[in-house]
Write an enzyme that holds these catalytic residues in place. Structure first.
Site, PDB file in Angstrom:
ATOM      1  N   GLY A  19       7.601  -4.229  -4.992  1.00  0.00           N
ATOM      2  CA  GLY A  19       8.611  -4.487  -6.012  1.00  0.00           C
ATOM      3  C   GLY A  19       8.034  -4.313  -7.403  1.00  0.00           C
ATOM      4  N   GLY A  54       7.208  -5.084 -11.611  1.00  0.00           N
ATOM      5  CA  GLY A  54       6.928  -6.124 -12.592  1.00  0.00           C
ATOM      6  C   GLY A  54       5.707  -6.976 -12.335  1.00  0.00           C
ATOM      7  CB  CYS A  92       2.934  -3.176  -3.265  1.00  0.00           C
ATOM      8  SG  CYS A  92       2.615  -2.414  -4.877  1.00  0.00           S
ATOM      9  CG  HIS A  97       3.142   1.550  -1.129  1.00  0.00           C
ATOM     10  ND1 HIS A  97       4.374   0.957  -0.982  1.00  0.00           N
ATOM     11  CD2 HIS A  97       2.733   1.281  -2.395  1.00  0.00           C
ATOM     12  CE1 HIS A  97       4.705   0.355  -2.108  1.00  0.00           C
ATOM     13  NE2 HIS A  97       3.718   0.538  -2.978  1.00  0.00           N
ATOM     14  CD  GLU A 135       5.357   2.072   2.172  1.00  0.00           C
ATOM     15  OE1 GLU A 135       5.592   2.129   0.959  1.00  0.00           O
ATOM     16  OE2 GLU A 135       4.531   1.274   2.676  1.00  0.00           O
TER      17      GLU A 135
END
Length: 354
Positions: A212, A214, A239, A324, A326
């Site tokens: 996500g 920020g 992450c 990541h 994926e």
């Protein structure tokens, strides 16, 4: 149309506008991938940002309906060196300029992206504005509140015959969901502010904390409830999910000088010494010196800057990765992490630690 990329550093770049011709602004970041621009632009982790692509030619294979990582782009705009106007690929349905116009993205081409990248590397936090007015300065305001903006507003269920995974959505990529579904999992996606009571109603076998956008410290108000959740079931954090888990166990996070965004970041398994090439997209890191080694093991480190790339709880089935697994875009070296997570879910079944 003639346009400008105006930076908070005072630098101004002249180029040609495409997409939404109204001015757009946000934090300026760069991505080093040679391909995967469609996946990057639709990755919710870029919410509120303007993405500079360091690869000189962007858009050459067009845009399709398969590789979106979310329903629509979350970023503010894109900066490219040369925009391909005649893409060629058998799956291509339209060009990148058409995609930018469809989703109201600001775009500018004809920019020296190498120089822009050097400025970001030297200055760190840089804000940019794509505009028709070279004197129009960007707002120097931190991008906040993006998780609430991109997270699902209600739970969504995807059927499967295997382990049932509760995916807590901080801004998840579709490829994470696809990786679980491809392994036969049933998946229920929950909003980022879900409670343990809501999770327990579906009796999942495991929890996945997603990526996500920020600053992870924006999630501090939700840490007590998230701690209850991840200690009740096997958990994988990816992450931002990695950073949130670290905060739950007393670690500190800090902003990276210019972030890790690309498909070629080497990470090393601290137990085996094996190195994997990974896809990454984050602007913050877990500070190594803040990791309580009595509670957590550091499982992966970044080969380039030695930053923490993964942690594992010493007693509970809780593990995280900063990268990541994926991919999309990027190499699938670390895809096995999903298999390890599902094995934990299957071995424990419906047993919880609560």
């Amino acid at each position: 149309m003639l346009g400008y990329l105006v930076l908070s550093t005072g630098d101004v770049f002249e180029g040609t506008l495409f997409g939404n011709l109204e001015a757009c602004q946000g934090e300026l970041v760069f991505n080093t991938g040679m391909s995967g621009y469609q996946e990057v632009l639709t990755d919710p982790s870029y919410s509120g940002q303007i993405v500079t692509f360091t690869y000189p030619l962007i858009g050459n294979y067009g845009v399709n309906q398969i590789d979106h990582e979310s329903v629509r782009p979350a970023c503010k705009g894109l900066v490219v060196g040369e925009l391909c106007q005649q893409p060629s690929h058998y799956l291509s349905q339209h060009g990148l300029a058409e995609m930018a116009a469809k989703y109201d993205l600001g775009g500018i081409t004809g920019i020296d992206t190498r120089t822009v990248t050097q400025i970001i590397r030297e200055q760190g936090l840089v804000f940019g504005k794509i505009t028709t007015d070279p004197t129009d300065q960007p707002e120097i305001t931190p991008v906040t509140g993006q998780v609430e903006l991109v997270s699902t507003k209600s739970k969504v269920h995807y059927p499967g015959s295997g382990s049932h995974v509760a995916l807590i959505d901080f801004g998840y990529k579709k490829s994470i969901l696809d990786s679980l579904l491809a392994r036969g999992c049933a998946v229920t996606v929950f909003p980022y502010d879900v409670t343990l009571k809501e999770i327990m109603e579906i009796q999942p076998n495991g929890i996945l904390l997603s990526n996500g956008p920020g600053d992870p410290k924006e999630m501090i108000p939700h840490l007590p409830e998230l701690k209850k959740i991840i200690e009740a079931y096997p958990t994988l954090g990816i992450c931002l999910g990695h950073q949130v888990t670290a905060l739950i166990y007393g670690c500190d996070t800090a902003r990276l000088p210019y972030g890790h965004r690309g498909a070629n970041h080497p990470v090393k398994n601290t137990q085996t010494g094996k190195v994997y090439i990974t896809s990454q997209n984050h602007g913050y890191m877990v500070k190594e010196e803040s990791v309580n080694k009595n509670v957590l093991n550091i499982s992966y480190i970044n080969v380039n800057d030695k930053s923490v790339e993964g942690i594992a709880h010493r007693e509970l089935p809780i593990s995280t990765v900063q990268f990541h697994p994926e991919a999309h875009p990027g190499p699938s070296d670390s895809d096995f992490i999903f298999d390890q997570f599902i094995e934990q879910c299957q071995s424990i079944g419906e047993k919880t630690y609560a």
